[in-house]
Design a protein around this motif. Structure first.
Motif, PDB file in Angstrom:
ATOM      1  N   ALA A  86      26.380  28.299  24.328  1.00 34.43           N
ATOM      2  CA  ALA A  86      27.258  28.541  25.477  1.00 34.43           C
ATOM      3  C   ALA A  86      28.490  29.341  25.047  1.00 34.43           C
ATOM      4  O   ALA A  86      28.857  30.339  25.685  1.00 34.43           O
ATOM      5  N   ALA A  87      29.115  28.919  23.972  1.00 36.10           N
ATOM      6  CA  ALA A  87      30.323  29.603  23.496  1.00 36.10           C
ATOM      7  C   ALA A  87      30.005  31.041  23.085  1.00 36.10           C
ATOM      8  O   ALA A  87      30.772  31.972  23.369  1.00 36.10           O
ATOM      9  N   GLY A  88      28.868  31.231  22.432  1.00 38.18           N
ATOM     10  CA  GLY A  88      28.479  32.562  21.988  1.00 38.18           C
ATOM     11  C   GLY A  88      28.208  33.519  23.128  1.00 38.18           C
ATOM     12  O   GLY A  88      28.298  34.746  22.956  1.00 38.18           O
ATOM     13  N   ARG A  89      27.876  32.973  24.293  1.00 37.13           N
ATOM     14  CA  ARG A  89      27.617  33.817  25.464  1.00 37.13           C
ATOM     15  C   ARG A  89      28.797  33.816  26.436  1.00 37.13           C
ATOM     16  O   ARG A  89      28.699  34.346  27.538  1.00 37.13           O
ATOM     17  N   GLY A  90      29.917  33.192  26.028  1.00 38.59           N
ATOM     18  CA  GLY A  90      31.109  33.173  26.876  1.00 38.59           C
ATOM     19  C   GLY A  90      30.947  32.298  28.104  1.00 38.59           C
ATOM     20  O   GLY A  90      31.531  32.572  29.157  1.00 38.59           O
ATOM     21  N   LEU A  91      30.172  31.215  27.967  1.00 40.10           N
ATOM     22  CA  LEU A  91      29.894  30.311  29.082  1.00 40.10           C
ATOM     23  C   LEU A  91      30.316  28.890  28.741  1.00 40.10           C
ATOM     24  O   LEU A  91      30.443  28.529  27.566  1.00 40.10           O
ATOM     25  N   THR A  92      30.507  28.081  29.782  1.00 43.46           N
ATOM     26  CA  THR A  92      30.655  26.650  29.556  1.00 43.46           C
ATOM     27  C   THR A  92      29.250  26.064  29.417  1.00 43.46           C
ATOM     28  O   THR A  92      28.259  26.706  29.791  1.00 43.46           O
ATOM     29  N   GLU A  93      29.165  24.851  28.885  1.00 47.65           N
ATOM     30  CA  GLU A  93      27.855  24.196  28.766  1.00 47.65           C
ATOM     31  C   GLU A  93      27.226  24.016  30.140  1.00 47.65           C
ATOM     32  O   GLU A  93      26.013  24.203  30.314  1.00 47.65           O
ATOM     33  N   GLN A  94      28.042  23.667  31.129  1.00 43.58           N
ATOM     34  CA  GLN A  94      27.538  23.453  32.485  1.00 43.58           C
ATOM     35  C   GLN A  94      26.974  24.751  33.076  1.00 43.58           C
ATOM     36  O   GLN A  94      25.947  24.744  33.760  1.00 43.58           O
ATOM     37  N   GLU A  95      27.631  25.869  32.799  1.00 45.94           N
ATOM     38  CA  GLU A  95      27.146  27.164  33.297  1.00 45.94           C
ATOM     39  C   GLU A  95      25.820  27.524  32.643  1.00 45.94           C
ATOM     40  O   GLU A  95      24.904  28.013  33.306  1.00 45.94           O
ATOM     41  N   LEU A  96      25.704  27.277  31.339  1.00 49.44           N
ATOM     42  CA  LEU A  96      24.453  27.576  30.647  1.00 49.44           C
ATOM     43  C   LEU A  96      23.308  26.748  31.222  1.00 49.44           C
ATOM     44  O   LEU A  96      22.214  27.265  31.467  1.00 49.44           O
ATOM     45  N   VAL A  97      23.564  25.462  31.445  1.00 46.24           N
ATOM     46  CA  VAL A  97      22.540  24.578  32.020  1.00 46.24           C
ATOM     47  C   VAL A  97      22.132  25.070  33.405  1.00 46.24           C
ATOM     48  O   VAL A  97      20.937  25.149  33.724  1.00 46.24           O
ATOM     49  N   ARG A  98      23.116  25.430  34.212  1.00 44.55           N
ATOM     50  CA  ARG A  98      22.811  25.910  35.571  1.00 44.55           C
ATOM     51  C   ARG A  98      21.943  27.166  35.516  1.00 44.55           C
ATOM     52  O   ARG A  98      20.950  27.278  36.249  1.00 44.55           O
ATOM     53  N   ILE A  99      22.287  28.099  34.641  1.00 45.69           N
ATOM     54  CA  ILE A  99      21.527  29.346  34.532  1.00 45.69           C
ATOM     55  C   ILE A  99      20.105  29.063  34.034  1.00 45.69           C
ATOM     56  O   ILE A  99      19.140  29.653  34.523  1.00 45.69           O
ATOM     57  N   HIS A 100      19.981  28.166  33.066  1.00 47.59           N
ATOM     58  CA  HIS A 100      18.654  27.839  32.527  1.00 47.59           C
ATOM     59  C   HIS A 100      17.764  27.193  33.593  1.00 47.59           C
ATOM     60  O   HIS A 100      16.549  27.405  33.610  1.00 47.59           O
ATOM     61  N   CYS A 101      18.368  26.424  34.480  1.00 49.67           N
ATOM     62  CA  CYS A 101      17.599  25.719  35.523  1.00 49.67           C
ATOM     63  C   CYS A 101      17.324  26.588  36.754  1.00 49.67           C
ATOM     64  O   CYS A 101      16.430  26.267  37.545  1.00 49.67           O
ATOM     65  N   GLU A 102      18.085  27.662  36.928  1.00 48.26           N
ATOM     66  CA  GLU A 102      17.939  28.486  38.132  1.00 48.26           C
ATOM     67  C   GLU A 102      16.606  29.227  38.192  1.00 48.26           C
ATOM     68  O   GLU A 102      16.038  29.405  39.260  1.00 48.26           O
ATOM     69  N   LYS A 103      16.117  29.670  37.056  1.00 52.13           N
ATOM     70  CA  LYS A 103      14.935  30.526  37.025  1.00 52.13           C
ATOM     71  C   LYS A 103      13.631  29.736  37.046  1.00 52.13           C
ATOM     72  O   LYS A 103      13.564  28.598  36.589  1.00 52.13           O
ATOM     73  N   ILE A 104      12.602  30.373  37.590  1.00 48.41           N
ATOM     74  CA  ILE A 104      11.245  29.852  37.446  1.00 48.41           C
ATOM     75  C   ILE A 104      10.584  30.711  36.380  1.00 48.41           C
ATOM     76  O   ILE A 104      10.535  31.938  36.485  1.00 48.41           O
ATOM     77  N   TYR A 105      10.122  30.060  35.322  1.00 55.63           N
ATOM     78  CA  TYR A 105       9.601  30.772  34.158  1.00 55.63           C
ATOM     79  C   TYR A 105       8.086  30.858  34.200  1.00 55.63           C
ATOM     80  O   TYR A 105       7.405  29.950  34.681  1.00 55.63           O
ATOM     81  N   ARG A 106       7.576  31.938  33.653  1.00 51.36           N
ATOM     82  CA  ARG A 106       6.137  32.136  33.523  1.00 51.36           C
ATOM     83  C   ARG A 106       5.707  31.672  32.142  1.00 51.36           C
ATOM     84  O   ARG A 106       6.344  32.006  31.144  1.00 51.36           O
ATOM     85  N   VAL A 107       4.642  30.886  32.066  1.00 44.44           N
ATOM     86  CA  VAL A 107       4.059  30.533  30.771  1.00 44.44           C
ATOM     87  C   VAL A 107       3.209  31.720  30.335  1.00 44.44           C
ATOM     88  O   VAL A 107       2.172  32.003  30.922  1.00 44.44           O
ATOM     89  N   PHE A 108       3.667  32.422  29.306  1.00 39.19           N
ATOM     90  CA  PHE A 108       2.956  33.609  28.833  1.00 39.19           C
ATOM     91  C   PHE A 108       1.722  33.239  28.013  1.00 39.19           C
ATOM     92  O   PHE A 108       0.662  33.832  28.160  1.00 39.19           O
ATOM     93  N   MET A 109       1.892  32.256  27.121  1.00 38.50           N
ATOM     94  CA  MET A 109       0.777  31.863  26.263  1.00 38.50           C
ATOM     95  C   MET A 109       1.092  30.541  25.585  1.00 38.50           C
ATOM     96  O   MET A 109       2.231  30.079  25.593  1.00 38.50           O
ATOM     97  N   ILE A 110       0.063  29.913  25.032  1.00 41.59           N
ATOM     98  CA  ILE A 110       0.205  28.705  24.220  1.00 41.59           C
ATOM     99  C   ILE A 110      -0.074  29.099  22.783  1.00 41.59           C
ATOM    100  O   ILE A 110      -1.086  29.730  22.486  1.00 41.59           O
ATOM    101  N   GLY A 111       0.827  28.734  21.869  1.00 41.95           N
ATOM    102  CA  GLY A 111       0.616  29.115  20.481  1.00 41.95           C
ATOM    103  C   GLY A 111       1.602  28.449  19.551  1.00 41.95           C
ATOM    104  O   GLY A 111       2.403  27.608  19.984  1.00 41.95           O
ATOM    105  N   PHE A 112       1.559  28.802  18.265  1.00 41.38           N
ATOM    106  CA  PHE A 112       2.425  28.274  17.222  1.00 41.38           C
ATOM    107  C   PHE A 112       2.069  26.823  16.893  1.00 41.38           C
ATOM    108  O   PHE A 112       1.763  26.488  15.768  1.00 41.38           O
TER     109      PHE A 112
END
Length: 204
Positions: A86-112
């Motif tokens: 959060a600090a490295g991106r100039g955000l508060t922890e709450q802002e980072l959490v909100r941004i991470h939760c806002e998007k719907i992500y595509r599962v590209f692949m299973i691996g590793f």
């Protein structure tokens, strides 16, 4: 993904399974079954290749929307790297959490690792490079960011992703008929939960 869906609908004799990656599809088959259903003038590989090329010529470029699943993953955002990311991106922890939760992500692949889903893309405001030196042991259920991707560690393992939280949901269970909770092509949305909710739902 479209080829995998078409292959599942129209399998050739001897087809066993297929595994999608970012730009390729591994196709597994029983050599002898393929040969039993051929005229023996070409190899099993050539027969499978010809079948897949014919299938590719008839499919659309996009995965059928009706075949995608949308899965909500609860996350307690308490990761070891949450504050530094959060600090490295100039955000508060709450802002980072909100941004991470806002998007719907595509599962590209299973691996590793078994069940490790590569998801993305994350919002560029929180995209963060992985650690230069990985941790020796990351707890199962840990949610991380690496570049423009986000993912969940299914088992304890080394890992260099930036850890921002933990899900109580078991992502991989070898005892289940379908061991991997997430599949390539799925849509995933993260939902922030409290420590109390995490402890109540914890499957680990």
């Amino acid at each position: 993904m479209a080829l995998q869906q078409a292959l599942n609908r129209q399998p050739f004799p001897g087809f066993t399974e297929s595994v999608p990656a970012y730009t390729s599809l591994a196709v597994f088959y029983d050599l002898w079954q393929v040969k039993e259903n051929s005229d023996n003038t070409i190899t099993a590989f050539e027969q499978v290749k010809a079948y897949l090329e014919k299938l590719i010529s008839r499919i659309a470029d996009d995965v059928l929307v009706t075949e995608r699943r949308t899965i909500s993953i609860p996350v307690y955002y308490n990761g070891e790297d949450l504050s530094s990311v959060a600090a490295g991106r100039g955000l508060t922890e709450q802002e980072l959490v909100r941004i991470h939760c806002e998007k719907i992500y595509r599962v590209f692949m299973i691996g590793f690792l078994p069940g490790f889903a590569y998801m993305g893309p994350v919002d560029e405001r929180i995209a963060t490079p992985r650690h230069t030196s990985p941790r020796l042991a990351v707890k199962p259920g840990s949610v991380g960011i690496a570049g423009a991707q986000t993912g969940i560690y299914p088992i304890t393992s080394p890992g260099g992703w930036q850890l921002i939280g933990q899900t109580p949901v078991k992502i991989f269970d070898a005892a289940k008929e379908q061991p991997c909770l997430l599949q390539a092509g799925d849509s995933v949305q993260f939902v922030s939960i409290s420590k109390q909710e995490f402890e109540k739902l914890n499957e680990y």
